[in-house]
Design a protein around this motif. Sequence first.
Motif, short mmCIF file in Angstrom:
data_model
loop_
_atom_site.label_atom_id
_atom_site.label_comp_id
_atom_site.label_asym_id
_atom_site.label_seq_id
_atom_site.Cartn_x
_atom_site.Cartn_y
_atom_site.Cartn_z
N ALA A 31 0.81 -1.22 0.00
CA ALA A 31 0.00 0.00 0.00
C ALA A 31 0.84 1.27 0.00
N SER A 32 2.06 1.21 0.47
CA SER A 32 2.90 2.40 0.56
C SER A 32 3.72 2.60 -0.69
N ASP A 33 3.75 3.84 -1.14
CA ASP A 33 4.62 4.15 -2.27
C ASP A 33 5.87 4.91 -1.80
N ALA A 34 6.06 4.98 -0.48
CA ALA A 34 7.22 5.67 0.07
C ALA A 34 8.47 4.84 -0.17
N GLY A 35 9.46 5.49 -0.74
CA GLY A 35 10.71 4.81 -1.02
C GLY A 35 11.79 5.16 -0.01
N VAL A 36 13.01 4.85 -0.34
CA VAL A 36 14.14 5.07 0.54
C VAL A 36 14.33 6.55 0.84
N GLU A 37 14.11 7.43 -0.13
CA GLU A 37 14.27 8.86 0.11
C GLU A 37 13.27 9.36 1.15
N VAL A 38 12.04 8.91 1.09
CA VAL A 38 11.03 9.29 2.09
C VAL A 38 11.44 8.75 3.45
N MET A 39 11.92 7.52 3.49
CA MET A 39 12.38 6.93 4.75
C MET A 39 13.54 7.74 5.34
N ARG A 40 14.48 8.14 4.49
CA ARG A 40 15.64 8.90 4.94
C ARG A 40 15.22 10.25 5.53
N ARG A 41 14.32 10.95 4.83
CA ARG A 41 13.85 12.25 5.33
C ARG A 41 13.07 12.11 6.63
N ALA A 42 12.24 11.09 6.73
CA ALA A 42 11.47 10.88 7.95
C ALA A 42 12.37 10.58 9.14
N ALA A 43 13.43 9.81 8.90
CA ALA A 43 14.36 9.46 9.98
C ALA A 43 15.17 10.67 10.44
N ALA A 44 15.30 11.68 9.60
CA ALA A 44 16.09 12.86 9.95
C ALA A 44 15.30 13.89 10.74
N VAL A 45 13.99 13.72 10.86
CA VAL A 45 13.15 14.70 11.54
C VAL A 45 12.99 14.31 13.01
N ASP A 46 13.19 15.28 13.89
CA ASP A 46 12.96 15.07 15.31
C ASP A 46 11.46 15.21 15.57
N PRO A 47 10.79 14.16 16.03
CA PRO A 47 9.35 14.25 16.25
C PRO A 47 8.97 15.10 17.46
N GLY A 48 9.97 15.48 18.24
CA GLY A 48 9.68 16.28 19.43
C GLY A 48 9.12 15.41 20.54
N PRO A 49 8.69 16.05 21.61
CA PRO A 49 8.16 15.28 22.73
C PRO A 49 6.83 14.62 22.34
N LEU A 50 6.62 13.46 22.86
CA LEU A 50 5.38 12.75 22.59
C LEU A 50 4.37 12.99 23.71
N ALA A 51 4.18 14.27 24.03
CA ALA A 51 3.25 14.66 25.09
C ALA A 51 1.85 14.19 24.75
N GLY A 52 1.19 13.65 25.73
CA GLY A 52 -0.17 13.20 25.54
C GLY A 52 -0.29 11.77 25.03
N TRP A 53 0.83 11.14 24.73
CA TRP A 53 0.80 9.77 24.26
C TRP A 53 0.88 8.83 25.46
N ALA A 54 0.08 7.81 25.45
CA ALA A 54 0.13 6.82 26.52
C ALA A 54 1.22 5.80 26.22
#
Length: 60
Positions: A13-36
Amino acid sequence: MLRARVESRRGDASDAGVEVMRRAAAVDPGPLAGWARLDAAGDPRPAARSLLALNGVSGA
């Protein structure tokens, strides 16, 4: 290992390739406030009950 998994995907179902994976891994998601946090180690039933309870399912 992740890169190899992404590269080997075919017809899913995903059309995300290695470049999308690389960019996603480089982003800091920040604090996961509110997540259980759920302990999913061992028997999965307690984690499933906790998840159901967090979502307001009675009898969990």
